[in-house]
Write a protein that holds these residues in place. Structure first.
Motif, PDB file in Angstrom:
ATOM      1  N   UNK A  59      35.567  69.058  12.778  1.00 40.72           N
ATOM      2  CA  UNK A  59      35.641  69.030  11.326  1.00 40.72           C
ATOM      3  C   UNK A  59      34.767  67.920  10.754  1.00 40.72           C
ATOM      4  N   UNK A  60      34.400  68.132   9.518  1.00 39.57           N
ATOM      5  CA  UNK A  60      33.683  67.117   8.747  1.00 39.57           C
ATOM      6  C   UNK A  60      34.464  66.901   7.458  1.00 39.57           C
ATOM      7  N   UNK A  61      34.680  65.649   7.110  1.00 43.80           N
ATOM      8  CA  UNK A  61      35.391  65.301   5.883  1.00 43.80           C
ATOM      9  C   UNK A  61      34.549  64.288   5.135  1.00 43.80           C
ATOM     10  N   UNK A  62      34.355  64.538   3.853  1.00 47.64           N
ATOM     11  CA  UNK A  62      33.659  63.577   3.009  1.00 47.64           C
ATOM     12  C   UNK A  62      34.312  63.607   1.637  1.00 47.64           C
ATOM     13  N   UNK A  63      35.193  62.671   1.423  1.00 53.68           N
ATOM     14  CA  UNK A  63      35.919  62.556   0.166  1.00 53.68           C
ATOM     15  C   UNK A  63      35.500  61.270  -0.519  1.00 53.68           C
ATOM     16  N   UNK A  64      35.309  61.339  -1.818  1.00 50.32           N
ATOM     17  CA  UNK A  64      34.909  60.136  -2.537  1.00 50.32           C
ATOM     18  C   UNK A  64      34.809  60.379  -4.015  1.00 50.32           C
ATOM     19  N   UNK A  65      34.094  59.487  -4.677  1.00 55.48           N
ATOM     20  CA  UNK A  65      33.927  59.591  -6.114  1.00 55.48           C
ATOM     21  C   UNK A  65      32.451  59.566  -6.473  1.00 55.48           C
ATOM     22  N   UNK A  66      32.149  60.265  -7.553  1.00 51.64           N
ATOM     23  CA  UNK A  66      30.793  60.284  -8.098  1.00 51.64           C
ATOM     24  C   UNK A  66      30.914  60.483  -9.608  1.00 51.64           C
ATOM     25  N   UNK A  67      30.293  59.612 -10.356  1.00 52.39           N
ATOM     26  CA  UNK A  67      30.336  59.716 -11.809  1.00 52.39           C
ATOM     27  C   UNK A  67      31.743  59.697 -12.375  1.00 52.39           C
ATOM     28  N   UNK A  68      32.647  58.970 -11.724  1.00 56.72           N
ATOM     29  CA  UNK A  68      34.022  58.895 -12.200  1.00 56.72           C
ATOM     30  C   UNK A  68      34.899  60.064 -11.793  1.00 56.72           C
ATOM     31  N   UNK A  69      34.361  61.006 -11.034  1.00 56.17           N
ATOM     32  CA  UNK A  69      35.127  62.172 -10.587  1.00 56.17           C
ATOM     33  C   UNK A  69      35.355  62.120  -9.089  1.00 56.17           C
TER      34      UNK A  69
END
Length: 159
Positions: A59-69
């Protein structure tokens, strides 16, 4: 009683890129987690959770924020043929709302001047924070194209 109309848009898009870099270097942009982090999301993306298990069933997981979202990406690799093909399924959420489920196929081919890459994505794009599914499908194609463009300076400069 309030009724919410839900829609879903099924869409397929194909994107192609030619990189002036050997196939092995372009392959590493997907297979090597350190290289992938440099273009997948990019510097404007703030990782909250990242993991990469590049193998069939991994699996690949990439969770985060961009531009406040908040953006969440979770993928499972279903087929990998070294230096030739990668197939994975993935789900995305935007601000906690399920945005899409997709299957993506990446094909790499050596050329006289480097590597030809073809990405085919088939997905269902759901209503969410970014509008109806049809807008989300067009946005995904545009965003995927931008990500593929970020690979070129990484793999072409490495030579």
């Amino acid at each position: 009683m309030t009724t919410t109309t839900r829609t879903q848009t099924h869409a397929t898009f194909v994107l192609e890129r030619d990189y002036a870099a050997p196939l092995e270097r372009v392959w590493a942009a997907f297979a090597d987690a350190d290289v992938k982090r440099q273009w997948f999301g990019g510097p404007e993306f703030t990782d909250v959770e990242f993991s990469e298990d590049f193998r069939v069933g991994g699996t690949a997981i990439d969770n985060g924020t961009i531009g406040g979202h908040r953006s969440e990406f979770r993928a499972t690799y279903t087929d990998i043929v070294e230096h030739e093909r990668i197939v994975y399924t993935y789900d995305m959420w935007a601000d906690g709302v399920h945005a899409s489920t997709s299957i993506s196929t990446i094909v790499l081919e050596p050329t006289d001047s480097g590597t030809h890459l073809t990405v085919t994505e088939q997905g269902v794009y759901l209503d969410g924070v970014h509008g109806p599914g049809s807008e989300a499908a067009a946005g995904r194609e545009h965003g995927t194209g931008e990500l593929l463009d970020k690979i070129a300076p990484l793999v072409e400069a490495a030579g």
